[in-house]
Design a protein around this motif. Structure first.
Motif, short mmCIF file in Angstrom:
data_model
loop_
_atom_site.label_atom_id
_atom_site.label_comp_id
_atom_site.label_asym_id
_atom_site.label_seq_id
_atom_site.Cartn_x
_atom_site.Cartn_y
_atom_site.Cartn_z
N PRO A 87 -75.78 13.41 -88.76
CA PRO A 87 -76.48 13.77 -89.98
C PRO A 87 -76.04 12.95 -91.17
O PRO A 87 -74.90 12.46 -91.22
N TYR A 88 -76.95 12.76 -92.10
CA TYR A 88 -76.60 12.12 -93.35
C TYR A 88 -77.52 12.66 -94.44
O TYR A 88 -78.59 13.19 -94.16
N SER A 89 -77.06 12.52 -95.66
CA SER A 89 -77.84 13.03 -96.78
C SER A 89 -78.99 12.08 -97.07
O SER A 89 -79.08 10.99 -96.51
N ALA B 200 -83.71 0.83 -98.67
CA ALA B 200 -84.62 1.40 -97.68
C ALA B 200 -83.85 1.78 -96.43
O ALA B 200 -82.81 1.19 -96.14
N ILE B 201 -84.40 2.74 -95.70
CA ILE B 201 -83.78 3.17 -94.44
C ILE B 201 -84.87 3.52 -93.44
O ILE B 201 -85.92 4.05 -93.82
N SER C 151 -79.91 4.88 -87.22
CA SER C 151 -80.75 4.60 -88.36
C SER C 151 -80.21 3.34 -89.01
O SER C 151 -78.99 3.13 -89.07
N TRP C 152 -81.14 2.52 -89.53
CA TRP C 152 -80.76 1.24 -90.13
C TRP C 152 -81.24 1.17 -91.56
O TRP C 152 -82.37 1.59 -91.88
N ALA C 153 -80.37 0.66 -92.40
CA ALA C 153 -80.66 0.67 -93.83
C ALA C 153 -80.29 -0.66 -94.46
O ALA C 153 -79.50 -1.44 -93.92
N LEU D 29 -75.05 8.56 -98.29
CA LEU D 29 -74.00 8.08 -99.16
C LEU D 29 -73.30 6.91 -98.48
O LEU D 29 -73.21 6.86 -97.25
N PRO D 30 -72.80 5.96 -99.24
CA PRO D 30 -72.08 4.84 -98.62
C PRO D 30 -70.99 5.29 -97.65
O PRO D 30 -70.76 4.64 -96.63
N LYS D 31 -70.34 6.41 -97.93
CA LYS D 31 -69.26 6.87 -97.05
C LYS D 31 -69.81 7.39 -95.73
O LYS D 31 -69.04 7.60 -94.78
#
Length: 124
Positions: free
Chosen positions: A101-103, A49-50, A33-35, A107-109
Protein backbone atom coordinates in the motif's frame (compact mmCIF):
# COMPACT_ATOMS: atom_id res chain seq x y z
CA UNK A 1 20.62 -6.23 -7.76
CA UNK A 2 17.91 -3.79 -8.79
CA UNK A 3 18.84 -1.18 -11.36
CA UNK A 4 16.69 1.60 -12.78
CA UNK A 5 18.33 3.44 -15.64
CA UNK A 6 16.74 6.61 -16.94
CA UNK A 7 17.39 8.23 -20.28
CA UNK A 8 15.96 10.96 -22.46
CA UNK A 9 16.67 14.04 -20.41
CA UNK A 10 18.26 17.13 -21.85
CA UNK A 11 17.71 20.71 -22.89
CA UNK A 12 14.49 21.73 -24.62
CA UNK A 13 12.92 25.06 -25.49
CA UNK A 14 9.66 26.16 -23.93
CA UNK A 15 6.77 24.59 -25.78
CA UNK A 16 8.83 21.60 -26.79
CA UNK A 17 8.60 17.94 -25.89
CA UNK A 18 10.75 15.27 -24.27
CA UNK A 19 10.31 11.58 -23.70
CA UNK A 20 11.94 9.99 -20.70
CA UNK A 21 12.46 6.26 -20.40
CA UNK A 22 13.42 4.05 -17.50
CA UNK A 23 14.60 0.49 -17.99
CA UNK A 24 14.50 -1.75 -14.95
CA UNK A 25 16.44 -4.90 -14.21
CA UNK A 26 16.67 -7.26 -11.26
CA UNK A 27 13.05 -6.62 -10.30
CA UNK A 28 9.66 -8.21 -10.96
CA UNK A 29 8.64 -5.26 -13.11
CA UNK A 30 4.99 -6.14 -13.62
CA UNK A 31 4.32 -6.41 -9.89
CA UNK A 32 5.22 -2.84 -9.13
CA UNK A 33 3.63 0.52 -9.56
CA UNK A 34 5.94 2.84 -11.49
CA UNK A 35 6.24 6.55 -11.06
CA UNK A 36 8.13 9.60 -12.18
CA UNK A 37 9.11 12.19 -9.61
CA UNK A 38 10.98 15.42 -10.09
CA UNK A 39 13.01 17.69 -7.89
CA UNK A 40 13.83 21.26 -8.75
CA UNK A 41 16.65 23.15 -7.00
CA UNK A 42 15.60 24.16 -3.50
CA UNK A 43 12.32 22.29 -3.71
CA UNK A 44 11.00 19.00 -2.40
CA UNK A 45 10.77 15.96 -4.60
CA UNK A 46 7.27 15.73 -6.06
CA UNK A 47 5.27 13.17 -7.97
CA UNK A 48 4.67 13.80 -11.66
CA UNK A 49 2.77 10.64 -12.56
CA UNK A 50 2.25 7.06 -11.43
CA UNK A 51 0.93 3.96 -13.14
CA UNK A 52 -0.12 0.94 -11.11
CA UNK A 53 0.46 -2.70 -11.93
CA UNK A 54 -3.11 -2.79 -13.17
CA UNK A 55 -2.68 0.27 -15.37
CA UNK A 56 -4.41 2.85 -13.19
CA UNK A 57 -2.81 6.25 -13.77
CA UNK A 58 -2.65 9.36 -11.63
CA UNK A 59 -1.09 12.65 -12.62
CA UNK A 60 -0.05 15.67 -10.63
CA UNK A 61 -2.25 18.66 -11.38
CA UNK A 62 0.71 20.36 -13.06
CA UNK A 63 1.07 17.42 -15.43
CA UNK A 64 -2.53 16.82 -16.46
CA UNK A 65 -3.10 17.35 -20.16
CA UNK A 66 0.60 17.68 -20.93
CA UNK A 67 2.14 14.45 -19.70
CA UNK A 68 1.56 10.79 -20.48
CA UNK A 69 2.99 7.92 -18.47
CA UNK A 70 3.11 4.43 -19.94
CA UNK A 71 4.59 1.07 -19.11
CA UNK A 72 5.76 -1.88 -21.17
CA UNK A 73 5.93 -4.94 -18.96
CA UNK A 74 7.57 -7.02 -21.70
CA UNK A 75 10.45 -4.54 -21.92
CA UNK A 76 10.54 -3.64 -18.21
CA UNK A 77 10.25 -0.02 -19.25
CA UNK A 78 8.27 2.93 -17.99
CA UNK A 79 8.13 6.10 -20.06
CA UNK A 80 7.08 9.71 -19.58
CA UNK A 81 6.06 11.80 -22.57
CA UNK A 82 6.08 15.50 -21.76
CA UNK A 83 4.61 18.09 -24.12
CA UNK A 84 4.14 21.86 -24.00
CA UNK A 85 7.02 22.12 -21.61
CA UNK A 86 7.68 25.23 -19.58
CA UNK A 87 10.69 26.55 -17.65
CA UNK A 88 9.04 25.47 -14.40
CA UNK A 89 9.36 21.88 -15.58
CA UNK A 90 13.13 22.19 -15.14
CA UNK A 91 14.21 19.59 -12.60
CA UNK A 92 15.93 16.28 -12.11
CA UNK A 93 13.45 13.56 -13.03
CA UNK A 94 13.54 10.25 -11.18
CA UNK A 95 12.07 6.91 -12.05
CA UNK A 96 10.64 5.09 -9.03
CA UNK A 97 9.12 1.74 -8.13
CA UNK A 98 6.73 1.03 -5.29
CA UNK A 99 4.40 -1.66 -4.14
CA UNK A 100 1.04 -1.14 -2.44
CA UNK A 101 0.00 0.00 0.00
CA UNK A 102 0.94 3.61 -0.52
CA UNK A 103 -0.73 6.94 -0.07
CA UNK A 104 -2.08 9.05 -2.91
CA UNK A 105 0.36 10.37 -4.00
CA UNK A 106 3.02 8.03 -2.66
CA UNK A 107 5.37 9.69 -0.23
CA UNK A 108 9.05 9.52 -1.19
CA UNK A 109 9.65 7.30 1.85
CA UNK A 110 7.18 4.79 0.41
CA UNK A 111 9.27 4.29 -2.71
CA UNK A 112 11.14 1.00 -2.80
CA UNK A 113 13.61 1.82 -5.57
CA UNK A 114 14.86 5.00 -7.23
CA UNK A 115 16.69 5.63 -10.45
CA UNK A 116 19.74 7.86 -10.52
CA UNK A 117 17.84 10.75 -12.08
CA UNK A 118 18.04 12.57 -15.38
CA UNK A 119 18.29 16.33 -15.80
CA UNK A 120 15.59 18.13 -17.74
CA UNK A 121 16.12 21.79 -18.52
CA UNK A 122 13.54 23.94 -20.27
CA UNK A 123 14.76 27.25 -21.65
CA UNK A 124 12.48 30.23 -22.08
Amino acid sequence: QVQLVESGGGLVQAGGSLRLSCVASGIMFRSYSWAWYRQAPGKQRELVAIISSGGTINYADSAKGRVTISRDNAKSTVSLQMNSMAPEDTAIYYCAATEPPYSNPPLPKQIDYWGQGTQVTVSS
